[in-house]
Design an enzyme around this catalytic site. Structure first.
Site, PDB file in Angstrom:
ATOM      1  NE  ARG A 138       3.927   6.719   1.706  1.00 10.59           N
ATOM      2  CZ  ARG A 138       4.183   5.482   2.082  1.00 10.59           C
ATOM      3  NH1 ARG A 138       4.617   4.603   1.191  1.00 10.59           N
ATOM      4  NH2 ARG A 138       3.978   5.104   3.310  1.00 10.59           N
ATOM      5  N   PRO A 174       0.793  -1.220   0.000  1.00 14.63           N
ATOM      6  CG  PRO A 174      -0.044  -1.038   2.161  1.00 14.63           C
ATOM      7  CD  PRO A 174       0.585  -2.026   1.218  1.00 14.63           C
ATOM      8  CG  ASN A 175      -0.211   4.313   1.345  1.00 16.31           C
ATOM      9  OD1 ASN A 175      -1.176   4.910   0.861  1.00 16.31           O
ATOM     10  ND2 ASN A 175      -0.276   3.705   2.515  1.00 16.31           N
ATOM     11  CG  ASN A 219       8.413  -1.806   0.079  1.00 16.51           C
ATOM     12  OD1 ASN A 219       7.889  -1.953   1.190  1.00 16.51           O
ATOM     13  ND2 ASN A 219       8.945  -0.657  -0.305  1.00 16.51           N
ATOM     14  CE1 TYR A 235       8.978   5.186   2.879  1.00 22.52           C
ATOM     15  CE2 TYR A 235       7.353   6.966   2.858  1.00 22.52           C
ATOM     16  CZ  TYR A 235       7.853   5.800   3.416  1.00 22.52           C
ATOM     17  OH  TYR A 235       7.242   5.249   4.518  1.00 22.52           O
ATOM     18  CD  GLU A 259      10.356  -7.522   5.805  1.00 22.16           C
ATOM     19  OE1 GLU A 259      10.725  -8.562   6.412  1.00 22.16           O
ATOM     20  OE2 GLU A 259       9.848  -6.551   6.378  1.00 22.16           O
ATOM     21  CG  HIS A 318      10.927  -2.261   4.623  1.00 24.02           C
ATOM     22  ND1 HIS A 318       9.565  -2.072   4.597  1.00 24.02           N
ATOM     23  CD2 HIS A 318      11.134  -3.460   5.215  1.00 24.02           C
ATOM     24  CE1 HIS A 318       8.977  -3.118   5.178  1.00 24.02           C
ATOM     25  NE2 HIS A 318       9.903  -3.969   5.553  1.00 24.02           N
ATOM     26  NE  ARG A 363      10.057   6.281   8.443  1.00 19.45           N
ATOM     27  CZ  ARG A 363       9.105   6.037   7.530  1.00 19.45           C
ATOM     28  NH1 ARG A 363       9.284   5.075   6.643  1.00 19.45           N
ATOM     29  NH2 ARG A 363       8.009   6.765   7.502  1.00 19.45           N
ATOM     30  CB  ALA A 418       1.709   0.131   6.475  1.00 21.53           C
TER      31      ALA A 418
HETATM   32  C1  DQA Z   1       8.207   1.158   3.682  1.00 20.63           C
HETATM   33  C2  DQA Z   1       8.301   1.368   5.189  1.00 20.63           C
HETATM   34  C3  DQA Z   1       6.952   1.155   5.840  1.00 20.63           C
HETATM   35  O1  DQA Z   1       7.053   1.406   7.250  1.00 20.63           O
HETATM   36  C4  DQA Z   1       5.932   2.107   5.273  1.00 20.63           C
HETATM   37  O2  DQA Z   1       4.666   1.854   5.826  1.00 20.63           O
HETATM   38  C5  DQA Z   1       5.887   2.082   3.789  1.00 20.63           C
HETATM   39  C6  DQA Z   1       7.145   2.028   3.049  1.00 20.63           C
HETATM   40  C7  DQA Z   1       9.549   1.466   2.995  1.00 20.63           C
HETATM   41  O3  DQA Z   1       9.720   1.046   1.852  1.00 20.63           O
HETATM   42  O4  DQA Z   1      10.403   2.159   3.569  1.00 20.63           O
HETATM   43  O5  DQA Z   1       4.841   2.182   3.176  1.00 20.63           O
HETATM   44  O6  DQA Z   1       7.914  -0.215   3.423  1.00 20.63           O
END
Ligand code: DQA
Length: 146
Positions: free
Chosen positions: A19, A11-12, A75, A24, A99, A101, A108, A78
């Site tokens: 964003r 998501p997102n 990735n 990011y 996994e 990120h 954070r 959240a």
């Molecule tokens: C994320 C880190 C997560 O905590 C966050 O909710 C994201 C992006 C990252 O790529 O740094 O959506 O996965």
């Protein structure tokens, strides 16, 4: 024939580029997909790159990867911090899942310090911006070589 690797995004992540660029960076998900495709050939992979804001869709894609793909880089956004469903999906498939990120989640908020999926991942790559994706592909190549 090149092996297919799924690169899944939660998501997102469709909003990358606009964003929170201070966290990011300015690269869009399209830019990252291109980075992955540019690298994939030299690793002997074909990349199937996808994004969804929906937890169940990510579960469906993990199950599909278990049938069709050599490995997964994910990735989870959240959902990585919350999703038992993603944990269960990963442990139910018999291919390596890395996994990743973009941001260093450990630098954070405390709620980002736990991952539901790290215990079932082959490995975890955290904090290298878009480079986390290409590092995850290299890690998959190394795992699959052995
Ligand atoms: C994320 C880190 C997560 O905590 C966050 O909710 C994201 C992006 C990252 O790529 O740094 O959506 O996965």
């Amino acid at each position: 024939m090149a092996r297919t690797v799924f690169v899944l995004n939660g998501p997102n992540l469709n909003a990358l580029g606009i964003r929170e660029p201070g966290i990011y960076g300015g690269a869009t998900l399209g830019d990252i997909e291109k980075d992955c495709n540019d690298l994939a050939g030299s690793l002997g992979f074909k990349v199937d790159f996808r994004q969804s804001n929906h937890e169940g869709v990510l579960v469906d894609w993990l199950q599909e990867a278990g049938e069709k793909a050599a490995g997964v880089a994910i990735n989870p956004g959240a959902y990585g911090h919350t999703s038992i469903a993603l944990h269960d999906a990963i442990r139910s498939i018999d291919i390596p899942v890395v996994e990743l990120h973009l941001s260093n989640v450990h630098a954070r908020e405390a709620f980002r310090h736990t991952s539901m999926i790290s215990p079932v991942a082959a490995g975890v790559i955290i904090g290298f911006g878009p480079g986390s994706y290409t590092l995850a592909l290299r890690a998959l190549a190394q795992i699959l070589e052995n």
